[in-house]
Scaffold this active site. Structure first.
Site, PDB file in Angstrom:
ATOM      1  CG  PHE B 146     -30.442 -16.787   9.989  1.00  0.00           C
ATOM      2  CD1 PHE B 146     -31.596 -16.574  10.169  1.00  0.00           C
ATOM      3  CD2 PHE B 146     -29.793 -16.430   8.622  1.00  0.00           C
ATOM      4  CE1 PHE B 146     -32.542 -16.674   9.001  1.00  0.00           C
ATOM      5  CE2 PHE B 146     -30.927 -16.376   7.780  1.00  0.00           C
ATOM      6  CZ  PHE B 146     -31.849 -16.518   7.580  1.00  0.00           C
ATOM      7  CG  ASP B 231     -23.099 -18.711   7.667  1.00  0.00           C
ATOM      8  OD1 ASP B 231     -22.831 -17.451   6.830  1.00  0.00           O
ATOM      9  OD2 ASP B 231     -24.273 -19.069   7.891  1.00  0.00           O
ATOM     10  CE  LYS B 260     -27.069 -11.461   4.607  1.00  0.00           C
ATOM     11  NZ  LYS B 260     -28.367 -11.236   3.802  1.00  0.00           N
TER      12      LYS B 260
END
Lengths: 59, 333
Positions: B146, B231, B260
């Site tokens: 993702f 990532d 985040k």
């Protein structure tokens, strides 16, 4: 980050956790995912595990 | 409806208005959150919840962190936003800190994780196109990955449910099998300019990469002269027990995407970049003109000195190595 494969739909387990005062999320149809704030205390971790257990038993 | 009356809405009123006016792109929990403290959030009906999601790994310092609140209040009274056209001290200091605490030589700031991944793809294609020709443009991503929901990142997120409504997607993306080095080797060739992988797949089901797999992918990238992008939007910044997940693997990428928890809850992302890629400057002709979340830069910059690396990760003494049910990335099957 902790993932738990469970044998019921993650959505129903998440709702059961809400009823126990615990917020968890999913990572797939039968996987729960826990990503608490990094400031979580050992006592709070124990409480989360206890509440998650109660939620899963209630299903 | 005025702000005053809004604060007195019942939870049912809020859910009804949400249904009426907010596009339903997410299934929402059946309560209305009001405030938080530490690891706890409280709904408008007074129920307390121990929050083991933290905004999906965003609120790493929980709720009501005094340092973050003070930094926000101080900066909000000075400047909220500064265009990319101007220098500010907090941004360069944050960039310096990120470089000093990682492999990176340069930092690119943006607003989110998906933007960070978009930027990394652009940097990889620019790097390859400049040095090695336009044919070297393929980006390899993995099953279960993702990387985000913008078009480029979505194209590297091989989930049918996410991709199907939006095709055609970005061309030049190949999908390799996660944690399968032999299968990955079959996908690799001289046309590959970059490989992107999450050291721990989050959305895909909480699957850590095998150390030998990441080491092998690094070797494949070296062999084919491709860039390795990690990532760490979800698994970085302390989530695995080290500041960066790659440190636990002993494998160093060429670019690292983060977001985040970077600004403790304000939208902010970044790409950490090695000199090998950063040497392409001046980049102003092709960098996207995204506003950089400068207020977030002030926030995280303010919070770091008081919370050095170890404290951010283990401020409660809850060290992953000693607490089996804690924050370590592990999979309980």
């Amino acid at each position: 980050m902790v993932g738990l494969d469970i044998d019921v739909a993650a959505g129903s387990a998440i709702n059961a956790a809400y009823s126990q005062g615990l917020i968890v999320t999913s990572a797939g149809p039968q996987t729960l995912r826990l990503l608490p704030p990094l400031i979580i205390t050992p006592k709070e971790i124990d409480l989360a595990v206890e509440r998650l257990g109660a939620a899963l038993r209630a299903l | 409806m005025t702000a005053d009356s809004a604060s007195e809405m019942s939870s049912q009123d809020v859910m009804s208005l949400d249904k009426k006016y907010v596009l339903a792109t997410y299934a929402r929990a059946p309560f209305v959150l009001d405030h938080g403290e530490g690891c706890w959030v409280y709904d408008t009906d007074g129920h307390a919840y121990l929050d083991c999601v933290a905004g999906i790994a965003v609120n790493a310092l929980g709720y009501g962190d005094a340092g973050l609140e003070a930094a926000l209040a101080e900066q909000a009274s000075k400047l909220w936003h500064v265009s990319n056209l101007y220098y500010t001290a907090p941004q360069v200091r944050l960039a310096e800190q990120l470089c000093q605490k990682s492999f990176a030589d340069k930092v690119f700031f943006c607003n989110s994780g998906t933007e960070a991944n978009e930027a990394a793809f652009k940097f990889a294609r620019k790097w390859a196109g400049t040095h090695l020709g336009a044919d070297k443009h393929v980006i390899v991503a993995f099953t279960g990955a993702f990387h985000g929901r913008t078009f480029g990142a979505l194209s590297a997120t091989p989930k049918e449910k996410y991709q199907a409504p939006f095709r055609p997607l970005l061309p030049g993306i190949q999908i390799a099998p996660f944690n399968d080095l032999a299968g990955t080797a079959k996908i690799m060739n001289d046309a590959v300019c970059a490989v992107i992988v999450e050291p721990v797949q989050g959305e895909g089901g909480v699957f850590p990469a095998d150390p030998a797999f990441l080491q092998g992918v690094r070797a494949l990238c070296n062999r084919y002269n491709a860039l390795l992008i990690f990532d760490e939007v979800q698994c970085g910044m302390g989530r695995t027990g080290t500041l960066w997940a790659y440190e636990g693997y002993g494998v160093t990428p060429d670019m690292l995407t983060i977001a985040k928890p970077l600004a403790g809850g304000l939208p902010m992302g970044a790409v950490l970049i090695s000199q090998r890629v950063a040497a392409l400057s001046p980049a102003r002709r092709w960098l996207p003109a995204w506003p950089r979340y400068w207020l977030g830069a002030c926030l995280i910059r303010s919070s770091w000195p008081a919370r050095p690396r170890a404290a951010v990760i283990c401020s409660t003494g809850c060290r992953p190595q000693t607490c089996p049910t804690s924050l370590r990335s592990e999979r309980v099957v």
